[in-house]
Design an enzyme around this catalytic site. Structure first.
Site, short mmCIF file in Angstrom:
data_model
loop_
_atom_site.label_atom_id
_atom_site.label_comp_id
_atom_site.label_asym_id
_atom_site.label_seq_id
_atom_site.Cartn_x
_atom_site.Cartn_y
_atom_site.Cartn_z
CB THR A 6 -0.91 -0.01 1.24
OG1 THR A 6 -1.73 -1.18 1.14
CG2 THR A 6 -1.79 1.22 1.30
CG LEU A 28 -5.70 -9.45 0.55
CD1 LEU A 28 -4.36 -10.17 0.65
CD2 LEU A 28 -6.71 -10.29 -0.21
CD GLU A 31 -4.04 -8.50 9.98
OE1 GLU A 31 -4.11 -9.09 11.06
OE2 GLU A 31 -3.25 -7.57 9.76
CB ALA A 62 -20.98 1.87 17.33
CB CYS A 79 -4.91 -1.61 6.87
SG CYS A 79 -4.08 -3.16 6.55
C1 UGA Z 1 -8.66 -3.47 6.10
C2 UGA Z 1 -9.67 -3.43 4.93
O1 UGA Z 1 -10.94 -3.89 5.36
C3 UGA Z 1 -9.19 -4.28 3.76
O2 UGA Z 1 -10.09 -4.13 2.65
C4 UGA Z 1 -7.81 -3.78 3.36
O3 UGA Z 1 -7.28 -4.53 2.27
C5 UGA Z 1 -6.88 -3.90 4.53
O4 UGA Z 1 -7.38 -3.10 5.62
C6 UGA Z 1 -5.51 -3.42 4.08
O5 UGA Z 1 -5.37 -2.24 3.75
O6 UGA Z 1 -4.61 -4.25 3.93
P1 UGA Z 1 -8.25 -5.16 8.14
O7 UGA Z 1 -7.38 -4.09 8.73
O8 UGA Z 1 -7.73 -6.55 8.12
O9 UGA Z 1 -8.63 -4.79 6.61
O10 UGA Z 1 -9.57 -5.21 9.00
P2 UGA Z 1 -11.10 -4.77 8.98
O11 UGA Z 1 -11.91 -5.99 9.06
O12 UGA Z 1 -11.42 -3.82 7.92
O13 UGA Z 1 -11.18 -4.04 10.42
C7 UGA Z 1 -10.36 -2.91 10.74
C8 UGA Z 1 -10.73 -2.36 12.10
O14 UGA Z 1 -12.02 -1.74 12.05
C9 UGA Z 1 -10.84 -3.39 13.22
O15 UGA Z 1 -10.25 -2.87 14.39
C10 UGA Z 1 -12.32 -3.59 13.42
O16 UGA Z 1 -12.67 -3.98 14.71
C11 UGA Z 1 -12.83 -2.19 13.11
N1 UGA Z 1 -14.24 -2.17 12.66
C12 UGA Z 1 -14.59 -2.73 11.48
C13 UGA Z 1 -15.20 -1.53 13.44
O17 UGA Z 1 -14.89 -0.99 14.53
N2 UGA Z 1 -16.50 -1.48 12.98
C14 UGA Z 1 -16.87 -2.03 11.81
O18 UGA Z 1 -18.07 -1.95 11.46
C15 UGA Z 1 -15.90 -2.69 11.03
#
Ligand code: UGA
Length: 452
Positions: free
Chosen positions: A116, A147, A149, A249, A257
């Site tokens: 990235t 992607l 995690e 929330a 990321c």
């Molecule tokens: C994120 C993106 O979702 C991917 O599409 C992207 O490729 C990746 O970063 C990257 O740039 O490599 P990731 O960091 O693995 O992926 O995790 P997410 O599932 O998106 O969650 C990120 C954070 O947001 C977590 O702490 C999660 O708890 C939080 N979250 C997510 C919330 O607090 N509320 C939500 O509704 C969704």
């Protein structure tokens, strides 16, 4: 190049598509580990995928960068791009990979940026390779990853889209070709210029993060006026223009990321002399949200000094052992520095957390962690917490206080069980509070796991 999270998942999946892949890394220990069939990161399904493709001879690992570059048609740069304290992206690993490619390339190569990287990196990589080898014949392509995690393999195999940014038809066609199974399955291919592909990645992550910061702020407003953020999010998310995802929330977003990429995009805007107050605010709001979790706990238990707090979940989200930027870390730091004892349980992230916070008391299960606790705090919504024996938790704890930073329980049912229950963006409940009509658990489509 790079067998970290992105390199390893992408390499294994591309090998599974029938390509021959060699994963190179300057970390020889990591290469040895991978060669012996072990996968150094926790990602569901990855070890099987690596093993299967290694056994079929399509996936190899090597520390011999020169050999790997010479023998490949396409070189993917999958190295880390950490944040600097200023929020700017540290590009040193990408630059060093570009120099190495320049040093060893002999014939035409396609150099693909999967790391990235800020917009403009494609040009930088091209210039670096040209400096090292002025007569080089190559094309640079941007092919960002999307992607998550914990579901990275599924995300790679069944993506919403594949984004390829290239400056020449030859390179574009070659990269499309390695994604043939997806292309043939009608996965949308977004074919564009390099700069646009680079922007798609940053803009996507920033908007996903913005949705989270937005709903977290809405949660605070809900708390002030007695609304329920889960009902609000559902009502909003059914509007197709908004969409239901990333509207949970919680304790604030973490991981390797969103925090880094939002700051990186803000820094890119600043460097380009562009005012972008909205992008800047995404991060400010997230920092505040994480702090709010500490304040909420303080409001429940008072002074932390001498208290015992049970933390359930340490990873930045479920199904990973990754604690980078995890909201739990901020909670631990605040508690420990104020003199509290922190008893924690996480299904996967305890070793990493203890390495960072040796004071953490790591427990074998949630019930041991809850022993004599002045409050139980749920930081990560692992599935196993959803079906926990809550009366047993109540029985073990010294006080019936429960802070649910992920809204996985029903407030009224928790109160009926005897908890003083505080969550995010929903009315707090005390033991003995009765069930009310029109409560959130009656909303069709919501299933409440606890029955009294
Ligand atoms: C994120 C993106 O979702 C991917 O599409 C992207 O490729 C990746 O970063 C990257 O740039 O490599 P990731 O960091 O693995 O992926 O995790 P997410 O599932 O998106 O969650 C990120 C954070 O947001 C977590 O702490 C999660 O708890 C939080 N979250 C997510 C919330 O607090 N509320 C939500 O509704 C969704």
């Amino acid at each position: 190049m790079g067998t970290g999270y992105v390199g390893l998942v992408s390499g294994a999946c591309l090998a599974d598509f029938g390509n021959v892949v060699v994963g190179v890394d300057i970390n020889e220990q990591r290469v040895d580990l991978l060669r012996s069939g072990k996968v150094p990161i926790y990602e569901p399904g990855l070890e099987e995928l690596v093993t299967r493709n290694r056994d079929r001879g399509r996936l190899n690992f090597s520390a011999d960068v020169a050999f790997a570059i010479k023998s490949s048609e396409i070189v993917f740069i999958c190295v880390g791009t950490p944040s600097q304290p200023s929020g700017e992206v540290d590009m040193s690993f990408v630059h060093s990979a570009a120099r190495t490619i320049g040093q060893y390339m002999e014939d035409y190569k396609i150099v693909v940026n999967k790391s990235t990287v800020p917009v403009g990196t494609g040009d930088e990589v091209e210039q670096i390779i040209r400096q090292v080898r002025p007569d080089a014949d190559f094309d640079v392509v941007s092919n960002p990853e999307f992607l998550r995690e914990g579901s990275a393999i599924d995300d790679f195999m069944h993506p919403d889209r594949v984004v390829i940014g290239a400056g020449s038809q030859r390179a574009m066609e070659a990269v499309i070709d390695i994604y043939r199974p997806l292309y043939q399955a009608d996965v949308p291919m977004v074919l564009t210029g390099i700069e646009s592909a680079e922007m798609i990645k940053y803009a996507s992550n920033a908007l996903l993060a913005a949705k989270i910061s937005f709903i977290n702020e809405i949660a605070s407003v809900c708390e002030a006026y007695g609304a329920d953020v889960t009902a609000v999010a559902r009502g909003m998310g059914l509007d197709e223009r908004i969409g239901p995802r990333n509207l949970s929330a919680g304790a604030g977003y973490g991981g390797s990321c969103f925090p880094k990429d939002v700051q990186g995009l803000a820094a890119t805007a600043r460097r380009g002399d562009v005012e972008a107050p909205l992008i800047q605010a995404i991060d400010t709001s997230n920092v505040r949200q994480r702090r709010r979790m500490v304040d909420k706990l303080q409001a429940m238990v008072g002074d932390f000094d001498g208290k015992t707090i049970c933390l359930l979940g340490l990873a930045f989200k479920p199904d990973t052992d990754d604690i980078r930027e995890a909201p739990a870390l901020e909670m631990i730091a605040a508690l420990v520095s104020a003199g509290a004892t922190v008893q924690a349980y996480d299904p996967a992230a305890m070793a990493h957390s203890q390495a960072e916070h040796p004071e953490l008391v790591c427990c074998d299960d949630p019930y041991t962690a809850a022993q004599d606790a002045d409050a139980v705090v749920l930081m990560t919504e692992w599935n196993e917490f959803r079906n926990m024996d809550l009366p047993r938790i109540l029985d073990r704890a010294a006080a019936p206080k429960f802070l649910d930073c992920r809204n996985i329980y029903d407030p009224q049912e928790m109160a009926a069980l005897g908890f003083e229950y505080v969550s995010i963006g929903r009315v707090s409940r005390r033991p003995g509070d009765g069930l009310e009509e029109n409560s959130s658990w009656m909303v069709p489509g919501r299933f409440s796991p606890i029955r009294t």
